[in-house]
Structures are given as structure tokens and as C-alpha cells.
Design a protein around this motif. Structure first.
Motif, PDB file in Angstrom:
ATOM      1  N   ALA A  17      12.661  71.396  -4.470  1.00 11.29           N
ATOM      2  CA  ALA A  17      12.977  70.112  -4.440  1.00 11.29           C
ATOM      3  C   ALA A  17      14.563  69.864  -4.140  1.00 11.29           C
ATOM      4  N   ALA A  18      15.231  70.943  -4.319  1.00  4.19           N
ATOM      5  CA  ALA A  18      16.732  71.123  -4.024  1.00  4.19           C
ATOM      6  C   ALA A  18      16.831  71.345  -2.255  1.00  4.19           C
ATOM      7  N   GLY A  19      15.809  71.621  -1.777  1.00  2.00           N
ATOM      8  CA  GLY A  19      15.673  72.010  -0.135  1.00  2.00           C
ATOM      9  C   GLY A  19      15.879  70.722   0.415  1.00  2.00           C
ATOM     10  N   PHE A  20      16.064  71.139   1.930  1.00  2.00           N
ATOM     11  CA  PHE A  20      16.019  69.641   2.600  1.00  2.00           C
ATOM     12  C   PHE A  20      14.926  68.813   2.594  1.00  2.00           C
ATOM     13  N   ILE A  21      13.904  69.325   3.105  1.00  2.00           N
ATOM     14  CA  ILE A  21      12.631  68.561   3.211  1.00  2.00           C
ATOM     15  C   ILE A  21      12.267  68.063   1.619  1.00  2.00           C
ATOM     16  N   GLY A  22      12.422  69.149   0.878  1.00  2.00           N
ATOM     17  CA  GLY A  22      11.894  68.809  -0.628  1.00  2.00           C
ATOM     18  C   GLY A  22      12.774  67.620  -1.163  1.00  2.00           C
ATOM     19  N   TYR A  23      14.051  67.746  -1.023  1.00  2.00           N
ATOM     20  CA  TYR A  23      14.934  66.522  -1.529  1.00  2.00           C
ATOM     21  C   TYR A  23      14.336  65.175  -0.842  1.00  2.00           C
ATOM     22  N   PHE A  24      14.203  65.073   0.414  1.00  2.00           N
ATOM     23  CA  PHE A  24      14.033  63.644   1.017  1.00  2.00           C
ATOM     24  C   PHE A  24      12.600  63.326   0.678  1.00  2.00           C
ATOM     25  N   LEU A  25      11.731  64.194   0.577  1.00  2.84           N
ATOM     26  CA  LEU A  25      10.218  63.940   0.124  1.00  2.84           C
ATOM     27  C   LEU A  25      10.372  63.254  -1.388  1.00  2.84           C
ATOM     28  N   SER A  26      11.137  64.129  -2.298  1.00  2.00           N
ATOM     29  CA  SER A  26      10.979  63.716  -3.752  1.00  2.00           C
ATOM     30  C   SER A  26      11.733  62.352  -3.705  1.00  2.00           C
ATOM     31  N   GLU A 239       7.460  61.242   6.546  1.00  2.00           N
ATOM     32  CA  GLU A 239       6.441  60.260   6.863  1.00  2.00           C
ATOM     33  C   GLU A 239       5.300  60.914   7.047  1.00  2.00           C
ATOM     34  N   GLY A 240       5.134  61.885   7.853  1.00  2.00           N
ATOM     35  CA  GLY A 240       3.955  62.519   8.120  1.00  2.00           C
ATOM     36  C   GLY A 240       3.401  63.316   6.724  1.00  2.00           C
ATOM     37  N   ILE A 241       4.405  63.994   6.028  1.00  2.00           N
ATOM     38  CA  ILE A 241       3.734  64.442   4.708  1.00  2.00           C
ATOM     39  C   ILE A 241       3.267  63.342   3.835  1.00  2.00           C
TER      40      ILE A 241
END
Length: 342
Positions: A17-26, A239-241
Motif C-alpha cells: 500500500a505504500a508502493g506506487f500502484i498500491g498507494y493510488f489504488l488505496s 482504473e483497470g484494476i
């Protein structure tokens, strides 16, 4: 197009969740009122301050719970599942980077194999509606046939990182088959954008420029046969996820793999010129990188190019952010974040 939209009443567990994709998805799920449990070990593979900045942006959301820990810690993962009973799990925690896997193989086995195994075991004993996990375009190896389609042969990975991601797909397929875990693997294609990973080329180029150093380009200076990359902007990835979360695979084996890429590869040199222009605009003065050309690195592939037909068919979505628009957003953020305006 019959796909189900996001269900805010569910609990979403996001690893990395602190990663790039994880942060934006969260952030996107929290903005829609979802409950998000985030796990991250906040390792120092790249600048930890950036990870803390991302987490700091998530903390004000009352529906966000953060657990600092490693997915390779099986007890922690089991306890988290038992306590929070997530409905949907998104496994984005992984040791990233192709080149780093050549120097430091241990961490890849620990995080990408053992960590993912722990997630699968937790889903086995605490059934979930859907497990979505990060695979990578690197599973295609040095495939010559383009665009890459999900049905292509992917048994020739050229890096350990790619091998671990291919292993994840096989493991997920097996668990899906044995324990009826609905699972979706996502093959991401070169994700970029604001608050991105500093180990990625575009971010590194900006860092080098402001440090007064030349940038290294690993294409032998061969502009005719330049490296092609399917650069995919972070908002398109998220958006895809998000569209896939409420649409688990159906059928005898509930496992499916999708490409998420831009479907329009760019020459690396064009990408670099676009980044120069974006930084020039953000700074209000001309930016030109000093360039040093070197041979292609072991584990790198000459081209990545995603077919996104399957994704479009499943959830009516195709990434479309141009590199001009995406890199401008990155450049504006970068100049602001590092306070580089005169």
C-alpha cells in the motif's frame, strides 16, 4: 457491457500500500468510501521518504488501516485475514526491478514467491470474493511477436524477476483449481506518473539531470532499432484494476490473466525527448539531458507492447493517456515535490 461496478460495502486488503500502484489504488478506493486495509514493509529498495509521503496522504481517511509488516511473515498474514476478513485482496507487494534481481536474488524469492504463497494460503483458509495480483509484462521475455497477447507462450523468462511473476500465475492457477479461489493476474506494462518509483528510468533521468549528471541509455545508441516500451500512466492502471475488482473470473478454473498496457509503444528516445519538454515547461526554461549510450543490460527486453483486447472485452476499458499528458503531470509534480522552481 455487463461488468459490475465497485462495491464500497466490501473490505479491500491491499498489500504494497505504500508502493506506487498500491498507494493510488488505496486512495481511489478510500475516496469512494471503501474500507481499505494496507500492508507494507516500507523497505528501503528506494527512497523511504516517498513511501512515507504516500502513507501520510492515506492516513487522514478514517476507513484506512495500515499494518507495517512483510507478506513473507505467514503469521502476520494469517492474523490479518482472520481479524479483518477482507472480501477482496489485491496483492501488489513484491520486490520490483529486473536489474536488481540479478544482484540480489534472495529478496525476490522471499517476497515474490514465499510472500505470494502466504497470500494464497490465507485466501484458502479465509475465503475471499476475489484475489487480484500483480504479474508483469516481463513474463513475455524476449517474445518477438507483437503485440503481446495473454495467450502467448511465456516459458522463456529472461530475468529472475520475470520467473517469479510467471510462478505467481502458475501458483494462482493451481490454488484457483484446487480451492476455488477466484483470481486475476495483471500483467502491468511500464507504469509511470507522479509519486512513481525512483528506480524507473524516467524518474532516474530527472534525478540525474538535476544532479548535473549524464543519463545512461541502454540501447547501444541505435536509433533505428531503439527500445520500445508500452508506457502506461498510473491513472489508467488504477482504473483497470478498479473495474476488475468486482468481476472475478467464472468457469471451471476461476483464474484469468489480463494485460494492462497502453497498446501504443513508444521509442525510448521519443519518451526521453517528451520528458525533456515536460520538464522544460514545468521549470519555465529549457531542459536537455546529457546522454551516454551503453549496451542493453542482461534481463532487459527490446520491446514491450500490450494487446488490451481482453481487458476491453471484460470491463470495457482501454488505457489512453498519452505520454505528453502523463509526463507533464509527472514533471509538474516532480518540480513541486523537490522544490526546484527558482
Amino acid at each position: 457491457m455487463n461488468y459490475k461496478t465497485l462495491d464500497p460495502s466490501k473490505t479491500y486488503l491491499i498489500t504494497g500500500a505504500a508502493g506506487f500502484i498500491g498507494y493510488f489504488l488505496s486512495r481511489k478506493l478510500l475516496e469512494q468510501g471503501c474500507r481499505v486495509i494496507g500492508i507494507d514493509n516500507v523497505n528501503d529498495y528506494y527512497d523511504v521518504n516517498l513511501k512515507h509521503t504516500r502513507l501520510g496522504n492515506l492516513e487522514p481517511y478514517k476507513n484506512f488501516t495500515f499494518i507495517k509488516g512483510d507478506i513473507s511473515d505467514k503469521d502476520l498474514i494469517m492474523k490479518t485475514f482472520e481479524e479483518f476478513k477482507p472480501n477482496v485482496v489485491v496483492n501488489l507487494a513484491a520486490q520490483a526491478g529486473v536489474r536488481y534481481s540479478i544482484e540480489n536474488p534472495d529478496v525476490y524469492i522471499q517476497s515474490n514467491i514465499i510472500g505470494f504463497y502466504n497470500i494464497l494460503e490465507a485466501c484458502r483458509y479465509n475465503p475471499v470474493d476475489h484475489l487480484v495480483y500483480a504479474s508483469s509484462s516481463s513474463v513475455y521475455g524476449a517474445n518477438k511477436k507483437v503485440p503481446f497477447e495473454e495467450t502467448d507462450f511465456v516459458d522463456n523468462p529472461v530475468s529472475l524477476y520475470a520467473s517469479t511473476k510467471k510462478s505467481n500465475e502458475l501458483m494462482a492457477h493451481t490454488y484457483s483449481h484446487l480451492y476455488k479461489i477466484p483470481a486475476t493476474g495483471l500483467r502491468f506494462f511500464t507504469v509511470y506518473g507522479p509519486m512513481g518509483r525512483p528506480d524507473m528510468a524516467y524518474y532516474g533521468f530527472a534525478n540525474k539531470y538535476f544532479a548535473g549528471e549524464p543519463i545512461k541509455i541502454f540501447n547501444n545508441g541505435d536509433f533505428e532499432n531503439d527500445l520500445y516500451r508500452d508506457f502506461t500512466y498510473i491513472d489508467d492502471i488504477v482504473e483497470g484494476i478498479e473495474r476488475l475488482l468486482s468481476n472475478p473470473p467464472e468457469g471451471e478454473v476461476q483464474h484469468k490473466v489480463f494485460n494492462i498496457g497502453n497498446n501504443s509503444p513508444e521509442k525510448l528516445m521519443v519518451f526521453i525527448e517528451t520528458l525533456e519538454q515536460a520538464l522544460s515547461k514545468a521549470l519555465g526554461k529549457e531542459v536537455q539531458f546529457e546522454k551516454v549510450f551503453e549496451p542493453i543490460k542482461p534481463g532487459d527486453v527490446p520491446a514491450t507492447y500490450a494487446s488490451t483486447d481482453q481487458l476491453q472485452k471484460a470491463v470495457d476499458f482501454k488505457p489512453e493517456t498519452s505520454i505528453e499528458e502523463g509526463l507533464q503531470k509527472f514533471a509538474d509534480w516532480y518540480v513541486d515535490y523537490y522544490n526546484l522552481k527558482d
